[in-house]
Write an enzyme that holds these catalytic residues in place. Structure first.
Site, PDB file in Angstrom:
ATOM      1  N   ARG A 281       0.853  -1.188   0.000  1.00 19.65           N
ATOM      2  CA  ARG A 281       0.000   0.000   0.000  1.00 19.65           C
ATOM      3  C   ARG A 281       0.895   1.245   0.000  1.00 19.65           C
ATOM      4  O   ARG A 281       1.899   1.296   0.710  1.00 19.65           O
ATOM      5  CB  ARG A 281      -0.898   0.034   1.243  1.00 19.65           C
ATOM      6  CG  ARG A 281      -2.077  -0.921   1.199  1.00 19.65           C
ATOM      7  CD  ARG A 281      -3.108  -0.548   0.123  1.00 19.65           C
ATOM      8  NE  ARG A 281      -4.266  -1.422   0.132  1.00 19.65           N
ATOM      9  CZ  ARG A 281      -4.413  -2.511  -0.618  1.00 19.65           C
ATOM     10  NH1 ARG A 281      -3.459  -2.899  -1.448  1.00 19.65           N
ATOM     11  NH2 ARG A 281      -5.522  -3.221  -0.540  1.00 19.65           N
TER      12      ARG A 281
ATOM     13  N   GLU B 132      -4.328   7.014  -4.334  1.00 22.54           N
ATOM     14  CA  GLU B 132      -4.645   6.487  -5.681  1.00 22.54           C
ATOM     15  C   GLU B 132      -6.026   6.916  -6.142  1.00 22.54           C
ATOM     16  O   GLU B 132      -6.941   6.936  -5.315  1.00 22.54           O
ATOM     17  CB  GLU B 132      -4.637   4.946  -5.657  1.00 22.54           C
ATOM     18  CG  GLU B 132      -3.283   4.352  -5.478  1.00 22.54           C
ATOM     19  CD  GLU B 132      -3.348   2.826  -5.337  1.00 22.54           C
ATOM     20  OE1 GLU B 132      -4.389   2.219  -5.685  1.00 22.54           O
ATOM     21  OE2 GLU B 132      -2.365   2.261  -4.872  1.00 22.54           O
TER      22      GLU B 132
ATOM     23  N   HIS C 170      -1.575  -0.126  -9.764  1.00 19.36           N
ATOM     24  CA  HIS C 170      -2.175  -1.070  -8.799  1.00 19.36           C
ATOM     25  C   HIS C 170      -2.785  -2.293  -9.513  1.00 19.36           C
ATOM     26  O   HIS C 170      -3.984  -2.549  -9.412  1.00 19.36           O
ATOM     27  CB  HIS C 170      -3.241  -0.367  -7.942  1.00 19.36           C
ATOM     28  CG  HIS C 170      -3.547  -1.110  -6.663  1.00 19.36           C
ATOM     29  ND1 HIS C 170      -3.980  -0.493  -5.513  1.00 19.36           N
ATOM     30  CD2 HIS C 170      -3.488  -2.439  -6.359  1.00 19.36           C
ATOM     31  CE1 HIS C 170      -4.192  -1.397  -4.566  1.00 19.36           C
ATOM     32  NE2 HIS C 170      -3.889  -2.593  -5.059  1.00 19.36           N
TER      33      HIS C 170
HETATM   34  C1  DGY Z   1      -5.640  -6.335  -2.431  1.00 19.08           C
HETATM   35  O1  DGY Z   1      -6.275  -7.368  -2.590  1.00 19.08           O
HETATM   36  O2  DGY Z   1      -5.541  -5.787  -1.347  1.00 19.08           O
HETATM   37  C2  DGY Z   1      -5.004  -5.785  -3.648  1.00 19.08           C
HETATM   38  O3  DGY Z   1      -4.149  -4.744  -3.377  1.00 19.08           O
HETATM   39  C3  DGY Z   1      -6.073  -5.330  -4.611  1.00 19.08           C
HETATM   40  O4  DGY Z   1      -6.689  -4.241  -4.048  1.00 19.08           O
END
Ligand code: DGY
Length: 321
Positions: free
Chosen positions: A241, A270, A288
């Site tokens: 993240r 994002e 992402h």
């Molecule tokens: C998650 O599954 O957390 C991935 O980053 C997709 O959002």
């Protein structure tokens, strides 16, 4: 017999949406607009939803949870990360929250290696050179990168995805170091070197990969002070993240060369990432897409539906949070 009502906050992969429509009275979102906290609560009320299937960008705040109708029993996120949901607020209302671990481990680890190699081998610069028609032919010192072979890869967060990154990196000859709250048992560590602090891990990491969740404790963790602990010329990868990294600090380190290159799939705020990243040639950027394969996204959607099926049938779901 009347069917359970399910709110789908986003458009889903066709196979997943087909199953949702087959098994539920589903309210889809064909325009795929981001509903926001108010929109989610509004639609859940208008549909009388028993369950809500949300995605990573949906903000299920305490206020959204407070405004949900009493019919809602489950909020299932189509993601492993769940920092976008106020889980405590949901639990306080007796709503079960679930996620989709495991099924995206391999795809996300693949993306981490893609970023690691792209950053180390200057893929963005090479791609640009060819596409811009600026390539004048092979020469011995053109776009020299760094070998992963025999280098130390520091993995922050040696859970399922971290271990899958380690497995792949070993195939590139990398030596694995990691930090977790606790060391892994030997059969999982497979020779990886444990560091009991993140700071200790950073100081040895010629390559570094973040594979831990975003939590109140990890947000902003990678600040100027911690990034300065990396060896000069380190390569930095993030598939977890973006809010765990201080953008200004990372950009300063990339500009000074202290961090030689970065591969980033995730960003704070994002899709409105810090504009400084796109201005740098030593950053390889992805939008992402860590888990974005047909197989994995179907598996994530089916896992979310398995969770909803279980809760609404009065069973314990496979992945409760
Ligand atoms: C998650 O599954 O957390 C991935 O980053 C997709 O959002």
């Amino acid at each position: 017999m009347s069917r359970f009502r399910l709110l789908l906050t986003r458009r889903l992969p066709p196979n997943v949406e087909a199953r949702a429509r087959r098994d539920y009275d589903a309210l889809p979102n064909p325009q795929d607009t981001l509903l926001g906290p108010e929109g989610i609560a509004e639609r859940a009320n208008s549909h009388g939803a028993d369950g809500i299937l949300v995605c990573a960008g949906d903000r299920v705040t305490a206020e959204a949870v407070a405004n949900l109708p009493p019919s809602v029993k489950v909020i299932a996120t189509f993601s492993v990360g769940y920092e976008h949901i106020d889980v405590a607020a949901a639990k306080a209302r007796g709503i079960i929250v679930t996620n989709t671990p495991d099924v995206l481990t391999e795809a996300t680890a693949d993306t981490a290696l893609l970023l690691l190699l792209a950053a180390a081998r200057r893929a963005h610069e090479g791609n640009k050179l060819v596409r811009d028609g600026e390539w004048r032919g092979w020469h011995t010192t053109m776009l020299l990168g760094r070998d992963p072979n025999r280098k130390r890869l520091g993995i922050y967060g040696m859970g399922r995805i971290g271990q899958a990154v380690a497995q792949r990196a070993r195939a590139f000859g990398m030596q694995i170091h990691y930090h977790n709250r606790r060391p892994l048992p030997p059969e999982q560590a497979l020779g990886a070197v444990y560091h009991d602090t993140l700071e200790s891990l950073l100081t040895v990491s010629e390559f570094f990969s973040i594979n831990a969740p975003s939590t109140p404790e990890t947000r902003g963790l990678f600040d100027a002070e911690r990034l300065a602990l990396l060896p000069p010329g380190a390569i930095f990868v993030n598939t977890a993240r973006g809010d765990m990294v201080n953008d200004e600090a990372l950009l300063a380190a990339l500009k000074s060369g202290h961090i030689r290159a970065a591969g980033l799939d995730v960003f704070a705020g994002e899709p409105n990432l810090h504009p400084g990243y796109a201005a740098l040639d030593n950053v390889f950027l992805l939008p992402h897409i860590g888990s974005a394969t047909e197989e994995t996204r179907d598996a994530m959607g089916f896992a979310a539906l398995d969770n909803i099926d279980a809760v609404l049938a009065g069973r314990v779901p496979p992945s409760p949070i």
